[in-house]
Motif scaffolding. Structure first.
Motif, mmCIF file in Angstrom:
data_model
loop_
_atom_site.group_PDB
_atom_site.id
_atom_site.type_symbol
_atom_site.label_atom_id
_atom_site.label_comp_id
_atom_site.label_asym_id
_atom_site.label_seq_id
_atom_site.Cartn_x
_atom_site.Cartn_y
_atom_site.Cartn_z
ATOM 1 N N GLN A 1 -4.050 -1.465 8.459
ATOM 2 C CA GLN A 1 -4.671 -2.774 8.674
ATOM 3 C C GLN A 1 -6.188 -2.668 8.756
ATOM 4 N N VAL B 1 -0.886 -12.599 7.903
ATOM 5 C CA VAL B 1 -0.542 -11.229 7.501
ATOM 6 C C VAL B 1 -0.650 -10.248 8.671
ATOM 7 N N GLY B 2 -0.890 -10.788 9.868
ATOM 8 C CA GLY B 2 -0.867 -9.957 11.062
ATOM 9 C C GLY B 2 -2.180 -9.318 11.460
ATOM 10 N N THR B 3 -3.265 -9.649 10.759
ATOM 11 C CA THR B 3 -4.569 -9.085 11.116
ATOM 12 C C THR B 3 -5.374 -10.079 11.948
ATOM 13 N N GLY C 1 -7.698 -2.098 5.429
ATOM 14 C CA GLY C 1 -7.681 -3.334 4.652
ATOM 15 C C GLY C 1 -8.763 -4.302 5.097
ATOM 16 N N MET C 2 -8.931 -4.450 6.406
ATOM 17 C CA MET C 2 -9.961 -5.344 6.926
ATOM 18 C C MET C 2 -11.357 -4.883 6.542
ATOM 19 N N SER D 1 -13.408 -2.461 12.212
ATOM 20 C CA SER D 1 -13.641 -2.898 10.838
ATOM 21 C C SER D 1 -15.079 -3.343 10.638
ATOM 22 N N GLN E 1 -6.107 -5.680 19.248
ATOM 23 C CA GLN E 1 -6.543 -6.569 18.174
ATOM 24 C C GLN E 1 -8.066 -6.672 18.141
ATOM 25 N N LYS F 1 -9.472 -3.588 16.616
ATOM 26 C CA LYS F 1 -9.408 -3.621 15.151
ATOM 27 C C LYS F 1 -10.621 -4.351 14.573
ATOM 28 N N LEU G 1 0.463 1.945 10.929
ATOM 29 C CA LEU G 1 0.310 0.558 10.496
ATOM 30 C C LEU G 1 -1.048 0.008 10.907
ATOM 31 N N LEU G 2 -1.492 0.337 12.119
ATOM 32 C CA LEU G 2 -2.809 -0.102 12.568
ATOM 33 C C LEU G 2 -3.897 0.451 11.650
#
Length: 245
Positions: A85, A225-227, A88-89, A48, A41, A44, A81-82
């Protein structure tokens, strides 16, 4: 010779307050935590930030930085999926050439390091996240093998002008990075981030090892939303005091 200075370090991120820089190119860095405690996490968030530069804590003033994510642990679908995400971020299209993701979980352990280097050569990333550095060696408690791998990664970071940010578990019972591999890696790393889960959806991040000023402790949480999102609140310590003793 002192007549010809070496190339100055180029940092991928700076804190918004301007106090410190993190993740310089031509270096290796580390994220450590127990299993399922937010290491990926945090990765991520950092990816981003490097791609977009729009974050309450960090910023990047280089619009052309690129990121390569190499996954040795998860299955291919979860890697996908990662990637969605992170795009998107960072507000990037999923087909952006600035972000590439590869899953090596089904590749033989003996082949992974050579493939890893080939990816660096082909994509020329600014930041490389190696999620599962222990999967590039046979025995993370073998001193010679561990030291050789860390030296190789350090050489690759310099050769390909990038920062290699690896993810590793901590040992059971303490906060040290796993095995001799983790110990050698921490010795060579410019930044070592430690993640600690404070409750079901909130995590704290500290930087116990740094070759510069280091970042102050901060918190992030997992959104609906899981981010992962950084808690942007100057009084967050008052809210989460019970977790930060």
């Amino acid at each position: 010779s002192l007549t010809v200075p070496p190339k100055r370090l180029e940092y991928l991120l700076q804190t918004q307050d301007g106090k410190t820089n993190i993740l310089p190119k031509r270096s290796i860095a580390l994220i450590k935590a127990p299993p399922k405690q937010g290491k990926t996490q945090l990765a991520k968030i950092l990816m981003s930030c490097v791609l977009n530069g729009d974050n309450p804590l960090f910023f990047s003033n280089q619009p052309d930085f690129s990121v390569l994510y190499v996954d040795t642990e998860q299955d291919a679908y979860h890697s996908y999926l990662l990637g969605v995400q992170v795009c998107g971020m960072a507000q990037l299209p999923v087909d952006s050439e600035r972000f590439e993701i590869f899953n090596l979980s089904e590749v033989s352990r003996e082949s992974r390091l050579n493939i890893f280097e080939a990816l660096l050569l082909h994509h020329s990333p600014s930041l490389v996240v190696l999620d599962g550095v222990v999967d590039l060696c046979r025995n993370f408690n073998d001193q010679a093998e561990s030291q050789s791998l860390v030296d190789r990664l350090n050489q690759l970071a310099k050769r390909y002008d990038c920062c290699i940010l690896s993810v590793i578990h901590t040992n059971k019972g303490d906060d040290n990075s796993r095995g001799h591999l983790g110990a050698f890696y921490e010795q060579k790393a410019t930044d070592v981030f430690a993640v600690k889960k404070t409750d079901q959806s909130t995590f704290s991040v500290t930087e116990p090892v740094s070759r510069h000023l280091g970042v102050d402790e901060f918190l992030f949480y997992i959104s609906s939303v899981g981010t992962p999102d950084i808690i942007d609140n100057v009084d967050y310590r008052k809210i989460f005091t019970k977790y930060l003793d």
